[in-house]
Design an enzyme around this catalytic site. Sequence first.
Site, mmCIF file in Angstrom:
data_model
loop_
_atom_site.group_PDB
_atom_site.id
_atom_site.type_symbol
_atom_site.label_atom_id
_atom_site.label_comp_id
_atom_site.label_asym_id
_atom_site.label_seq_id
_atom_site.Cartn_x
_atom_site.Cartn_y
_atom_site.Cartn_z
ATOM 1 N N ASP A 46 0.863 -1.191 0.000
ATOM 2 C CA ASP A 46 0.000 0.000 0.000
ATOM 3 C C ASP A 46 0.898 1.239 0.000
ATOM 4 O O ASP A 46 1.756 1.392 0.881
ATOM 5 C CB ASP A 46 -0.887 -0.028 1.255
ATOM 6 C CG ASP A 46 -1.921 1.082 1.254
ATOM 7 O OD1 ASP A 46 -2.187 1.648 0.175
ATOM 8 O OD2 ASP A 46 -2.447 1.401 2.333
ATOM 9 N N ARG A 88 0.209 15.056 9.203
ATOM 10 C CA ARG A 88 -0.553 14.264 10.185
ATOM 11 C C ARG A 88 0.030 14.476 11.582
ATOM 12 O O ARG A 88 -0.702 14.570 12.561
ATOM 13 C CB ARG A 88 -0.512 12.776 9.830
ATOM 14 C CG ARG A 88 -1.271 12.456 8.552
ATOM 15 C CD ARG A 88 -1.307 10.961 8.296
ATOM 16 N NE ARG A 88 -1.522 10.701 6.870
ATOM 17 C CZ ARG A 88 -1.813 9.530 6.341
ATOM 18 N NH1 ARG A 88 -1.930 8.473 7.115
ATOM 19 N NH2 ARG A 88 -1.989 9.395 5.046
ATOM 20 N N GLU A 149 -2.722 0.230 -4.426
ATOM 21 C CA GLU A 149 -2.589 -1.020 -3.659
ATOM 22 C C GLU A 149 -2.381 -2.205 -4.588
ATOM 23 O O GLU A 149 -3.027 -2.296 -5.634
ATOM 24 C CB GLU A 149 -3.895 -1.312 -2.928
ATOM 25 C CG GLU A 149 -4.087 -0.631 -1.622
ATOM 26 C CD GLU A 149 -5.481 -0.939 -1.132
ATOM 27 O OE1 GLU A 149 -5.626 -1.852 -0.326
ATOM 28 O OE2 GLU A 149 -6.428 -0.275 -1.589
HETATM 29 N N1 DCP Z 1 -8.249 9.290 -1.815
HETATM 30 C C1 DCP Z 1 -9.286 10.126 -2.232
HETATM 31 N N2 DCP Z 1 -10.382 10.302 -1.458
HETATM 32 C C2 DCP Z 1 -10.499 9.676 -0.277
HETATM 33 C C3 DCP Z 1 -9.479 8.818 0.152
HETATM 34 C C4 DCP Z 1 -8.355 8.662 -0.629
HETATM 35 O O1 DCP Z 1 -9.201 10.681 -3.316
HETATM 36 N N3 DCP Z 1 -11.575 9.860 0.460
HETATM 37 C C5 DCP Z 1 -7.036 9.152 -2.641
HETATM 38 C C6 DCP Z 1 -5.917 9.965 -2.092
HETATM 39 C C7 DCP Z 1 -5.012 8.968 -1.480
HETATM 40 C C8 DCP Z 1 -5.219 7.746 -2.290
HETATM 41 O O2 DCP Z 1 -6.579 7.797 -2.685
HETATM 42 O O3 DCP Z 1 -3.661 9.418 -1.513
HETATM 43 C C9 DCP Z 1 -4.956 6.457 -1.542
HETATM 44 O O4 DCP Z 1 -5.812 6.398 -0.417
HETATM 45 P P1 DCP Z 1 -5.407 5.706 0.929
HETATM 46 O O5 DCP Z 1 -6.637 5.476 1.705
HETATM 47 O O6 DCP Z 1 -4.511 4.551 0.655
HETATM 48 O O7 DCP Z 1 -4.624 6.815 1.723
HETATM 49 P P2 DCP Z 1 -3.205 7.437 1.481
HETATM 50 O O8 DCP Z 1 -2.387 6.662 0.521
HETATM 51 O O9 DCP Z 1 -3.341 8.896 1.185
HETATM 52 O O10 DCP Z 1 -2.590 7.349 2.934
HETATM 53 P P3 DCP Z 1 -2.081 6.088 3.728
HETATM 54 O O11 DCP Z 1 -0.603 6.235 3.809
HETATM 55 O O12 DCP Z 1 -2.734 6.204 5.057
HETATM 56 O O13 DCP Z 1 -2.491 4.844 2.993
#
Ligand code: DCP
Length: 724
Positions: A46, A88, A149
């Site tokens: 991920d 964060r 992912e």
């Molecule tokens: N995303 C989005 N809207 C959301 C959640 C996520 O557009 N409500 C997009 C932005 C993220 C990407 O999808 O960067 C991947 O989502 P993840 O849930 O895997 O979160 P992140 O990769 O940002 O963070 P983490 O390191 O916690 O996985």
Amino acid sequence: MLWKELLEGKQRSERKKEEEEEEEEGEEMPVAKPVSSDGRVIAHIDMDCFYVQVEQRKHPELRGLPTAVVQYNSWKGGALIAVGYEARALGIKRSMRGEEAKAVCPQIHLVQVPVARGKADLNSYREAGSEVVSILARMGRCERASIDEVYLDLTDAAETMLSETPPESLEIIDDEALKSHILGLKHEDGSDMKENVKGWLRRSDADHREKLLACGVLIVADLRMQVLQETQFTCSAGISHNKMLSKLASAMNKPAQQTVVPCSSVQGLLESLPIKKMKQLGGKLGSSLQSDLEVNFVGDLLQFSEQKLQECYGINTGTWLWNIARGISGEEVEGRLLTKSHGSGKTFPGPRALKTLHSVQHWLNQLCEELSERLQTDLDQNRRIAHTLTLHARAYMSSDSDSHKKFPSKSCPLRYGTTKMQEDAMNLFQAGLREYLGPFEVKMQGNKKIGWGITGLSVSAGKISDIPSGTSSIMRYFQGHDRLCSPSKLAKEKFELEDPCSFSENESNSTLDIIEHTKLPEEEATVNNESSDLESMEHKTSTNSLEVPFYSSMSSLKKADFSQETPLSFSGRESHLEPKLTELQSKVSSKESTFEPGRPASEQQVKRNALRDKGTPSLLRFFRRVDPSCSIQSQVLAQSSDDTNIRSSLEKNNSIHGDSLSEDVQRREMWRYNVDEIDPSVIDELPSEIQEEVRAWLRPQKRQANSARRSVGIADYFSRNKKL
Ligand code: DCP
């Protein structure tokens, strides 16, 4: 105020996930898959704060600084959709809006999502995800599960490593591997964690499965380093014996870390895992377990027998629940580097809700334009075509009594070309709206018609398949799709664009061949929910979850032509298909005397006879009755950008052959085709190159029959459950 609530609570960014499995409320019931082997090594990778990393790579000056990516929407500074780890640490959360983030952390850098056609343009993120996938796929079967992912089956690579360079033989182990978190591995006070991990990795008394897992740890650490070096992105990973446990583990230590789940730690992991956190238990099934069986943690399921769980939730789901309580999951890593579907969606919260058909049409045009572009790219780059167009919407009515109603999702066979897609999407919308508004379509409150509003729209293209090798050749048979599968037919009986509420009863029968979304029990584990959950659409469409609508009619598969006399000339993009086409044309055309240069005539005669013996004449009869107007190949032919070229080539060729277009159309109109009339044995007579495609035409019919036989759905499970 309603709109404020909507803005606060419901607004989301444009779709997050391309291919993530649906696990929203009320989705399909999970089913147990046979467990192939518990000696597999499966990793879930991920990406960390993915969009932020992509933006930081574009703008290296942002590296190390608190950064977040915001949706372009300007209300209260837009919605945060990705938050970097530095931000964060300073208290920034994804649920915040830009203004709030600024207030909490004035030094935060907010980067706007790129915008195209008035909506988020996720292409750069998708492409960045593909870069990563291409690296990860080097070591084993790779399944792209979402935009950021991936699942990997590293069993073979681990077996090879174990036989050639087992970890216990290694003096030096890479630092990244030594930083792994091994669940259940105790670190005594003062002990060196890396030394502990090294000891675990090099255990000579471990059983074969654990040794394989140790190899997996080394392989994944190495892959993560390769990803970092080649893309500048960090990722986190979970490593275990199955997908379910690896997915849980990858989220446990972020960013840029990896977590291992040895068998001995499975029970400890699951006993404290809240039931709703488990994949596929986030919705109604999880709620039912909580309220009906008082199961709050996955481990609580251990107290129920398999039989009891089957009584409550059906045989398949009962067994699945019994398995997951023990960390058992047979789900395979599918070898898939590409998305299972494509989607484009947008929300219109609060005051931005769409209230006229004009505005719906406007946005559907934008969404279809994007979808069409992505389908075109998929076709060009991967030779894949989508078969189904689906429209989802989220809506409300001004009448309170009906406000709980969901806008029904609708599908139809997908026609390539932007304008066709736009037209079909609008027709799907109108069909959905009719159903949504109820049987009489026009309801009155006093003298006032009931108003409606659309707060989310999405179009997706599903049932994507490779063009079977050789299929290009039969383009020769299927001409004139564009002329026959006329949008004007589909456009009949529309709502009046001027008046969103002026529906009359006789408009209720759309001529569009709409596919009702119906779950197929045998595919429950992968079938998408038919309800129009826009949030899941936005973030999770183009998903892993396979849309498996069945065709309510095959009338879209209308007419076919086997006009050997009107060879197609290819333009641009299709030109590379020509050699194969010519090859098959000569194979099938038993009535044409096309001799292959350099080959003795007698040999060619033998070849033709052989073909005839295999039944080619029946094929000719068969195709004379079939109209290809909506066939895959004709859709490919009718690509938007090449429409004109292809049409004009067709017309030119027709006139060259003295066969006027209108005559051709009329002739083909007469060759109507009824799928029920096909004798399956005829398919075996087709050249092998096209058998697969014809079978694909017939498949939806089979599904329909199946689903009629076994109409068990989520509702059945829950009604049973309520009786507990
Ligand atoms: N995303 C989005 N809207 C959301 C959640 C996520 O557009 N409500 C997009 C932005 C993220 C990407 O999808 O960067 C991947 O989502 P993840 O849930 O895997 O979160 P992140 O990769 O940002 O963070 P983490 O390191 O916690 O996985």
